[in-house]
Design an enzyme around this catalytic site. Structure first.
Site, mmCIF file in Angstrom:
data_model
loop_
_atom_site.group_PDB
_atom_site.id
_atom_site.type_symbol
_atom_site.label_atom_id
_atom_site.label_comp_id
_atom_site.label_asym_id
_atom_site.label_seq_id
_atom_site.Cartn_x
_atom_site.Cartn_y
_atom_site.Cartn_z
ATOM 1 N N GLU A 70 -7.081 27.043 -31.568
ATOM 2 C CA GLU A 70 -7.141 27.884 -32.777
ATOM 3 C C GLU A 70 -6.924 27.015 -34.020
ATOM 4 O O GLU A 70 -6.055 27.297 -34.870
ATOM 5 C CB GLU A 70 -6.121 29.032 -32.687
ATOM 6 C CG GLU A 70 -6.413 29.964 -31.528
ATOM 7 C CD GLU A 70 -5.547 31.221 -31.476
ATOM 8 O OE1 GLU A 70 -4.687 31.396 -32.352
ATOM 9 O OE2 GLU A 70 -5.741 32.033 -30.554
ATOM 10 N N GLU A 125 -8.257 32.434 -23.711
ATOM 11 C CA GLU A 125 -7.145 33.366 -23.919
ATOM 12 C C GLU A 125 -7.729 34.764 -23.967
ATOM 13 O O GLU A 125 -8.552 35.063 -24.841
ATOM 14 C CB GLU A 125 -6.387 33.069 -25.223
ATOM 15 C CG GLU A 125 -5.517 31.833 -25.141
ATOM 16 C CD GLU A 125 -4.656 31.610 -26.382
ATOM 17 O OE1 GLU A 125 -4.239 32.604 -27.010
ATOM 18 O OE2 GLU A 125 -4.422 30.433 -26.708
#
Ligand code: AHR
Length: 535
Positions: free
Chosen positions: A213, A340
């Protein structure tokens, strides 16, 4: 794609009566929930009309990569400390500090890979503090579980290592030396240090994550800045263990924004010999609205439907990002890696909110099955996924409390789906119908099928409808089968959970069904997941 998740027209309405024959071998509790129809003509009410499914074994699809059943173990809450690591001196049975009960449970899942050490944690992790006889704690992180312990854990459960390197606060040199420590031979300085720490043989690193991220907790980098960093890391972070080829995964989109995907894939298309990636990461959580607020226990049908709706939205996310990737990579060399995913709910009351602890209910089981089905339908592009997270954090497989351990409904779904690992997708066509709860309309059912390497066909059916059972009538054209057997997972209520005191409220039960006249008919409970192998 023939399988259709979204219905065109409603064909069945929920909440009608049940015209099925009850199986006699079920427990009393299960009988209330599970209704099994063994090749029984269902003389039903229109609302109970079977979902007509056609299986087309003559048109195999892509292989469902076993890596879509990957897991994620981050240094967060009690995901590692307490969940995996208890230390060698613990009274909790352990092998070199790693819980025996957890290892045994995970072995049964045939976990293909585990992503470690994060998450956001990875982009601030200093691997050097977690090796050798003297660990160097950081705030809130004892570093007693480091590289050698993770690799020991991976070896104990029989999985491949997916290592996320620190591209946020660390340098390419730090990450390069970490890989050198893990994979170099012992005549190398860092390979020798690994040997002194007890492991002479180079470790195998199957997958390397280049940041996490990076558009947010991984450094809030612009896409162009990230691409430049990622290229350096991809080039300089070397795997020295030729016995284990290593795939590299770059950071992908933030939400639905195309920016990162476009930038990374454009760079990939114009890449030189010096760097490469084999995967692009996508993170997608089902929340029912941000910030996470839906309770993980004691919820109603509306909250059930809200979360399932979010889970199904994964399909759209994958389609949107795949369309961008397709522009640069029509040959599908770069995998979409959903590293994820899962339910992110309100933290368990009384727990530290930062630990992301939540209970796991039958709703999570339905969510897990639907998500895996989405990945399987996109098996040509989605070749890896990691549920968040393995133990005690978010949508966990396992919950622990000191010496106690409980398997969650999500664990059971992963166990039931093991036959789908590396099986070849077999198209199903059906009209899913609709199910509406508190104004939220969802498909009523879902199903996928696949042929395993031994030639056996497996069918997974999910009844999303929380009120009514569903009957599936599967046409098996061209497939010789006289019966099917497997397991079904249902529960007294959608918010039923397994607890330390009552660990088997949600547990799979054996089911079987006969196939007659080329049709397999099975009726399953509301909000249930069933996996059957044709025989
Ligand atoms: O899984 C919890 C967190 O969610 C991870 O650390 C991060 O990558 C994501 O935002």
């Amino acid at each position: 794609m023939i399988s259709r998740l979204w219905p065109r027209t409603p064909c069945i309405s929920p909440s009608d009566g049940q015209a099925v024959r009850r199986s006699s071998f079920l427990t009393r509790a299960a009988r209330g929930a599970l209704l099994l129809c063994i090749a029984t003509p269902v003389t039903a009410h229109a609302a109970d009309a079977p979902v007509q499914v056609t299986l087309d074994a003559s048109r195999p699809g892509a292989v469902i990569d076993r890596n879509i059943f990957g897991q994620f173990a981050e240094h967060l809450g009690s995901g590692i400390y307490g969940g995996i690591w208890v230390g060698k001196d613990s009274t909790i049975p352990n092998t070199r500090g790693i819980r025996k009960d957890v290892v045994e449970a995970l072995k049964a899942l045939k976990v293909p890979n585990v992503r470690w050490p994060g998450g956001c944690f990875a982009d601030q992790y200093d691997w050097r503090r977690g090796i050798g006889p003297e660990r160097k704690p950081a705030v809130g992180e004892p570093n007693s579980f480091g590289t050698d312990e993770f690799m020991d854990f991976a070896q104990q459960i029989g999985t491949e290592a997916y290592i996320s390197v620190n591209l946020g606060s660390g340098t390419a040199q730090d990450a390069a030396e970490w890989l050198e420590y893990m994979t170099a031979p012992t005549d190398d300085f860092l390979g020798a240090e690994r040997a002194r720490n007890g492991h002479a043989a180079p470790y195998k690193v199957a997958i390397l994550g280049l940041g996490n991220e990076s558009w947010d907790c991984g450094g809030a980098m612009s896409a162009d800045f990230y691409v430049n960093e990622m290229k350096r890391f991809s080039h300089f972070v070397t795997n020295y263990n030729s016995a284990q080829p290593m795939k590299r995964v770059a950071v992908g989109p933030s939400g639905t924004a195309p920016t990162y995907t476009d930038a990374v894939m454009a760079a990939w298309k114009g890449r030189s010999y010096s760097w490469d990636i084999q995967g692009l990461s996508l993170h997608f959580y089902a929340t029912g609205g941000w910030p996470p607020h839906l309770p993980s226990t004691g919820f109603d049908e509306k909250d059930y439907a809200a979360l399932v709706k979010d889970a199904i939205a994964m399909d759209g996310m994958i389609k949107t990002q795949s369309a961008i990737i397709d522009k640069y990579d029509p040959e599908k060399k770069v995998a979409l890696v959903v590293d994820e995913w899962g339910a992110w709910l309100a933290p368990t009351p009384g727990s530290n909110p930062g630990g992301l602890a939540q209970q796991n209910s039958q709703r999570d089981a339905v969510l897990a099955a639907l998500s895996i089905n989405v990945f399987a339908r996109h098996a040509d592009r989605v070749r890896m996924a990691n549920i968040a997270q393995m133990i005690n954090v978010l949508q966990a497989m396992i919950l622990t409390d000191k010496n106690r351990m409980v398997l969650t409904p999500t664990y059971h779904v992963f166990h039931m789906y093991v036959p789908f690992q590396d099986a070849t997708f077999v198209p199903l066509s059906f009209d899913a119908g609709t199910y509406t709860a508190s104004g939220i309309t969802l498909p009523r059912v879902d199903a996928i099928a696949a042929r395993d390497k031994a030639g056996k066909i497996w069918i997974a059916v999910t009844n999303i409808d929380a009120k009514s059972p569903a009957t599936f009538s599967v046409s098996l054209a061209g497939v010789k089968a006289t019966k099917a057997s497997g397991q079904t997972l249902s529960a007294p209520k959608v918010d039923s959970v397994n607890s330390f005191d009552a660990p088997d409220i949600v547990a799979p039960k054996a089911v079987s069904a006969k196939a007659a006249g080329g049709k397999l008919t099975i009726t399953v409970a509301p909000a249930s997941v069933t996996v059957l192998g044709l025989e």
